[in-house]
Write an enzyme that holds these catalytic residues in place. Structure first.
Site, PDB file in Angstrom:
ATOM      1  N   LYS A   1     101.658  39.696  18.804  1.00 25.15           N
ATOM      2  CA  LYS A   1     100.217  39.444  18.960  1.00 25.15           C
ATOM      3  C   LYS A   1      99.377  40.649  18.560  1.00 25.15           C
ATOM      4  O   LYS A   1      98.324  40.511  17.923  1.00 25.15           O
ATOM      5  CB  LYS A   1      99.914  39.060  20.408  1.00 25.15           C
TER       6      LYS A   1
ATOM      7  N   GLU B   1      92.762  41.201  26.813  1.00 27.13           N
ATOM      8  CA  GLU B   1      91.646  40.875  25.938  1.00 27.13           C
ATOM      9  C   GLU B   1      90.532  40.262  26.743  1.00 27.13           C
ATOM     10  O   GLU B   1      90.743  39.763  27.844  1.00 27.13           O
ATOM     11  CB  GLU B   1      92.088  39.949  24.793  1.00 27.13           C
TER      12      GLU B   1
ATOM     13  N   ARG C   1     105.820  28.843  13.494  1.00 29.79           N
ATOM     14  CA  ARG C   1     106.818  27.777  13.702  1.00 29.79           C
ATOM     15  C   ARG C   1     106.104  26.448  13.708  1.00 29.79           C
ATOM     16  O   ARG C   1     104.890  26.385  13.616  1.00 29.79           O
ATOM     17  CB  ARG C   1     107.502  27.988  15.046  1.00 29.79           C
TER      18      ARG C   1
END
Lengths: 490, 535, 167
Positions: free
Chosen positions: A120, A202, A293
């Site tokens: 990430k 975040e 994916r």
């Protein structure tokens, strides 16, 4: 068309996605092989696959995470390609490398892409460098000062594991007093689930909508998007209902977000199927993360575009060039997917278990069921609680919601409590029908999860009473005369 | 079968006055029953709560199958005895349905004198067990008894039908194969200890239930041994050491669940088969009985009006309608069961006695249970009647009533006097069940008549002593005699003494009879057999 | 004695009796009659309740009855009075700590013989993505720990038994 270079494809997964992949393999004339842990012995994937190879582990999950065992199984099945599905090892670059090194084609992006976009923190930095919007955040490069720096992000904030996804280990903090606890808990869970305790923090966007874009790239540098999906109806960061297209986007916003996604994938030289996730709120969207994916909810994209994403993944892995350009991809109608979970939303979404005694799925035009369970199967907490996906396709969103509502009402699964009725409650909820949902929608409307406070159980109690031998026998034992007199007293 | 055409004018003034009177009597009955069932000193109820015991009525409700009837018997036993302080004689008895079986429920009421046995308590229990024997009804005993009330022991201990009879009856039931279940829900002391011990099955409740011949104070006094209730006769000891109790229950409700499970296992008896069709409600409303029964008990009324409000479809097949008209005889159905009715429409004469004796033999031959509806002042007296053999004919009726093998049921609708009481299947003639209506009177002679005789006797005694009595003197003698005679011939006195099985509100009679009729059929009906009729 | 069914942790008392066209059902203070269930096939039937008929699907698993009517599934547990009442007053039950949901043991924080007070953390369990701390509801001594770390259990399983010893 030229013959595919594969004959047997090993599916390193289980449940509905294994079944879903087998279906495409059958359509392509390929042999399917699955690995399975003993706990999954009675599942439909094992029954449907041409070859099924048992694997073991300390826990059932550990078996599906055991790279050497899975590669050995692939060899045993003479597999020339491997599809990782979603979850488990699907975003593990080391696994992708090991598979390739074993001479087996990995149906997914390159290990480099997984490393870049699967982490990430790295992904955010990369996206930011390439000029796309991201949310303010702090990463854990220095644990000693992490908590202190995390405070500077301001509340509300979100603590997330750097590795992994699926909501595992995430914590929202609205009061800084709880920050340290949240970090400690998130770290413990991240360590256990991903073997990596690193976190990042975040800024949490209030009332955000979760919008993601399906992308597909080939080894020739072609990248297309297959429009967006909206997955805002979530409980504890787990998606419950997904749909395409998003009711929140104007055509202009749709164009911008889809082009941004394709741009990010193109910058990453992305190959195979992937999903770029965005947070959308206050008219703006910014990059959240990329899933390298196939997604659970890929099916809604398949419904509106008519493109079989698993087949495309196999073509790309086989080195073919995409058979269409962006302008060939057309979105048609509206698709909604509802996830059937073995859980009780009425009791705080606690997982439920039991043996599937009766299972009957609805059918009809525009109804697709991706199921990982069969009658007689034992549902345990060994794996994810998702049992099946009910996907519907209709000309409009309202018609799709109605069709999904009806389809779920017709679904009969007895033996294990599910969230089926909860799904129908969402599908007839005013806010959902008017498209006003965000990721906090279910938390803000707890009545949807809790269900009707006083629902009439008469019909259920009557049925149970008539089906319970001691109850019926005690009624039948009373002589006719006395039954007729009822509770007479003198 | 022909439907009785009622001649009652429900709009008439007379009907309305009767209705008012009889409804007031019914309300008074209900109120007295309610008080006997529920009026208890707060300290007694508080003691039960403290002991974690349920009130006897709640125990019974939990025991019975839901939505089934319970016919309580002798609710007002002892209502005229012991200054009214022992309501129901501290016992609850009735016929109810447990796990689909008809059973006698017998429960000590610990909220009355700690469930102590008074003379009438013993009489009520003996009667309950007699009913069980006669009708082969299993018994559930809910035991919670402090022991016999010693100051009155002379009235309940030694005689043939006193306390010993309870245990004798229990043993007889067991010998007959009629099972009993007892739950020790409180102390079962002295004689009370034998109730669970003599039951085929017994359950004891942990903490509250105890069984012993002598409680800790008696033991202390007798041997100096200090012992706790639990050690002496508690649930753990009796179920694991002495074997006196069979089942250990954690609570009263648990014990009741076990008892229900035991009863559910009982073999189902095949009932005596008698003529039966589908039931039908009466064509006339039972509540009209209130307007039909005269407010003055001396006023004659047609018993067919009563029959019309008791039997199926109000249909009545009258036998010999033109002969012996003071005794109405005929066939009808009650909840589908064929019954033979014998009802008084005046004093018994030779022809009515002969008709009755003949009809009883008919019913006995075709297995038809008999229902006697009493409103009888007695057999006719006088020279002419004696010459025609009224005593001889009365003896035939009594012989037939005594000898009948079919079950008999008796309801005293209004009056029951003299030899009429006997000839109409009074208590001494073992009707399976006997009920009274609130206004009814039962005595050897009517009150006015008896007072006349008694006053006359007294006046003669005084006259012999040389006195001469004025009308006023005679009235002064007569009044208290009438008063006491009335009191002792009332339905409330009769039921207090357990001369019947309870007073019924007339509108409840049909259901009560249906329940006892069904219960009576648990015993096979024997072939008819009689003594010598004086012809 | 009435019959008892548990639905979502709530006990419902009912009684069933025969009536002319089937059965009469009494729930609390409501009476529904007639009710009847005609079975069409294994697990399929038509429920007639006060004149209205609707299809029902059902599965019986011991004393658990799963019923599906009009899109809604309910799980009803028949509470056998003998068993229920035998446990209800059983004081030993208060000494048992039961699993609030199915899951597996992550860590155990106590060991047998250890004294604990109300609120002491006994074990950490994990159920899907949730970790939950199981705490003691009373004071006592740990008698037995029924599951090892990593072992899984069903909802309602006894996790820890306390004893009153030493108090």
């Amino acid at each position: 068309m030229r013959k595919l270079p594969f004959q047997t494809i090993l599916i390193a997964n289980r449940g509905e996605i294994a079944v879903r992949i087998i279906k495409t393999l059958r359509g392509l004339g390929l042999r399917s092989a699955v690995v399975y842990h003993d706990a999954d012995a009675g599942t439909p994937a094992v029954a449907m696959a041409d070859t099924a190879i048992a694997i073991s582990g300390r826990t059932p999950i550990a078996a599906y995470l055991d790279i050497p065992q899975i590669i050995a199984a692939a060899h045993k099945a003479s597999a020339d390609a491997l599809h990782p599905g979603y979850g488990f090892l699907s975003e593990n670059a080391e696994f992708a490398r090991a598979v390739t090194k074993a001479g087996i084609a990995f149906i997914g992006p390159t290990p480099e892409s997984i490393e870049l976009m699967g982490d990430k923190i790295r992904a955010r930095n990369f996206v930011q460098r390439n000029g796309f919007a991201v949310a303010p955040s702090i990463e854990e490069d220095d644990p000693a000062t992490f908590t202190f720096r995390a405070r500077t992000v301001g509340v509300p904030l979100l603590v997330k594991p750097s590795a992994g996804g699926g909501g595992k280990g995430m914590r929202i903090v609205r009061d800084l007093a709880n920050l340290e606890d949240a970090i400690a808990q998130a770290r413990s869970e991240a360590q256990r689930y991903f073997g990596d305790g690193r976190l990042y923090v975040e800024r949490y966007v209030e009332n955000p909508r979760h919008i993601e874009v399906q992308v597909l790239g080939d080894s020739f540098g072609n990248v297309v998007h297959l429009f967006e999906r909206e997955c805002s109806v979530q409980r504890r960061f787990q998606k419950v209902i997904e749909e395409a297209p998003s009711p929140a986007l104007s055509p202009e916003l749709r164009r911008r977000v889809c082009e941004a996604a394709a741009g990010i994938a193109r910058a990453a030289k992305y190959q195979n199927a992937g999903t770029v996730e965005f947070i959308y709120g206050g008219g703006e969207f910014y990059f959240l993360e990329m899933n390298t994916r196939l997604q659970v909810e890929h099916s809604v994209t398949e419904m509106i575009t008519g493109i079989d994403l698993v087949a495309q993944q196999i073509y790309v892995a086989a080195g073919r060039e995409l058979g269409f350009s962006q302008s060939d991809i057309v979105s048609k109608g509206h698709a909604i997917e509802a996830r059937l979970y073995a859980e009780a939303p009425e009791r705080g979404y606690v997982p439920t278990t039991g043996k599937v005694l009766v299972l009957e799925y609805p059918d009809g035009d525009g109804i697709r069921i991706d199921s990982g369970v069969v009658q007689g199967q034992q549902i345990t907490t060994a794996f994810d609680p998702m049992l099946a996906k009910i996907i519907v396709h209709s000309p409009t969103r309202n018609e799709a919601a109605l069709k999904a509502h009806r389809a779920i009402g017709e679904l009969v699964l007895l033996g294990c409590e599910t969230n089926a009725h909860f799904l129908t409650r969402i599908l007839r909820d005013e806010a959902f029908l008017s498209g006003h949902v965000h990721t906090g929608y279910l938390e803000e409307n707890p009545h949807i999860a809790s269900g009707e406070a006083a629902s009439d159980l008469s019909a259920f109690l009557a049925t149970a009473a008539l089906l319970t031998r001691p109850v019926r026998e005690s009624a039948d034992a009373v002589p006719e005369l006395h039954a007729a007199l009822g509770s007479w007293r003198n | 079968m022909q439907r009785i055409a009622s001649a009652a004018d429900v709009k008439s003034h007379d009907f309305c006055l009767n209705e008012l009177h009889n409804k007031r009597l019914a309300a008074e009955l209900k109120e007295r029953q309610r008080a006997a069932r529920f009026n208890r000193p707060e300290r007694d109820l508080e003691r039960l709560r403290r002991q974690n015991k349920l009130f006897v009525r709640d125990r019974i409700e939990a025991l019975l199958d839901p939505e089934t009837p319970f016919l309580e018997l002798s609710t007002l036993a002892a209502n005229k005895a012991y200054d009214g302080e022992v309501p129901g004689a501290a016992q609850v008895v009735g016929i109810g349905i447990v796990s689909g079986r008809e059973v006698i429920v017998h429960a000590d009421d610990a909220s009355v004198k700690g469930g102590a046995w008074y003379p009438l308590s013993v009489k009520k229990i003996v009667r309950a067990l007699d009913i069980a024997i006669e009708n082969r009804l299993p018994v559930v005993h809910l035991c919670d008894c402090a022991g016999g009330f010693l100051p009155l022991q002379a009235e309940f201990f030694a005689d043939r039908y006193y306390a010993g009879r309870i245990f004798r009856n229990q043993s007889i039931l067991s010998k007959m194969g009629v099972p009993q279940v007892a739950i020790a829900m409180g102390h079962c002391t002295a004689g009370g200890a034998y109730v669970p011990a003599l039951s085929d099955y017994n359950i004891i409740v942990e903490g509250t239930g105890a069984i012993f011949l002598g409680g800790p104070p008696v033991v202390k006094a007798a041997t100096g041994e200090t012992v706790s209730v639990e050690e002496l006769g508690g649930a753990h000891m009796h179920t694991s050491v002495s074997g006196t109790s069979d089942y250990f229950a954690h609570s009263e409700m648990h014990a009741i669940a076990i008892a229900r499970d035991i009863v559910a296992r009982f073999n189902r008896v095949t009932k005596a088969s008698i003529n039966r069709v589908a039931p039908e409600p009466p064509a006339y409303d039972a509540s009209e009985l209130y307007g039909i029964l005269p407010r003055d008990p001396r006023v004659q009324f047609d018993m067919r009006e009563i029959i019309a409000r008791l039997v199926d479809g109000s249909r009545f097949h009258e036998y010999q309608p033109r002969y012996g008209e003071s005794l109405v005889c005929g066939f009808a159905r009650l909840y589908g069961y064929q019954i033979g009715l014998i009802a008084n429409n005046g004093a018994l004469l030779s022809d009515s006695a002969l008709k009755g004796a003949h009809f009883i033999q008919l019913c006995d031959k075709n297995r038809t249970p008999l229902l006697f509806l009493q409103n009888i002042t007695g057999f006719m007296v006088g020279r002419e009647y004696e010459r025609r053999g009224i005593t001889k004919d009365g003896a035939k009726l009594i012989m037939a009533v005594s000898g009948a093998s079919v079950p008999k049921f008796t309801v005293i609708c209004n009056r029951s006097h003299g030899a009429g009481t006997f000839a109409m299947a009074g208590r001494a003639f073992d009707p399976r069940f006997m009920f009274s209506w609130p206004q009814s009177q039962i005595s050897a002679m009517g009150a006015e008549q008896a007072a006349g005789v008694l006053t006359h006797v007294k006046a003669r005694q005084l006259a012999r002593a040389g006195g001469r009595l004025s009308e006023q003197d005679l009235a002064a003698i007569r009044e208290p005699i009438v008063e006491e005679y009335r009191e002792r011939s009332s339905a409330y006195y009769a039921t207090s003494e357990i001369w019947d099985d309870g007073i019924l509100d007339p509108v409840d009679t049909r259901n009560a009879l249906a329940i006892v009729l069904s219960a009576s059929l648990n015993t096979p009906i024997e072939r008819p057999r009689y003594g010598v009729f004086r012809l | 004695m009435k019959h008892s069914f548990e639905v979502d942790g709530v006990d419902y008392q009912l009684s069933l009796s025969r009536c002319q066209q089937g059965y009469r059902l009494r729930l609390c203070n409501k009476v529904i009659a007639p009710v009847a269930l005609s079975q069409q096939a294994e697990g399929c039937g038509v429920l007639t309740i006060a004149g209205e008929s609707e299809p029902v699907r059902f599965a019986i698993d011991g004393e658990v009855i799963h019923v599906h009517i009009r899109g809604r599934t309910r799980i009803l547990h028949y509470r056998d009075p003998l068993r229920t009442l035998a446990c209800a007053n059983n004081e030993a039950d208060h000494l048992l700590t039961r699993a609030p949901m199915p899951g597996l043991v992550v860590t155990t924080s106590v060991s047998p013989g250890q004294s604990v007070s109300a609120g002491t953390a006994l074990m950490k369990i994990e159920s899907m993505k949730l970790e939950t701390i199981i705490r003691s509801s009373r004071d006592g001594v740990i008698d037995r720990i029924h599951f090892n770390e990593g072992e899984s259990f069903e909802r309602g399983a006894v996790l820890v038994t306390l004893s009153d010893e030493g108090r």
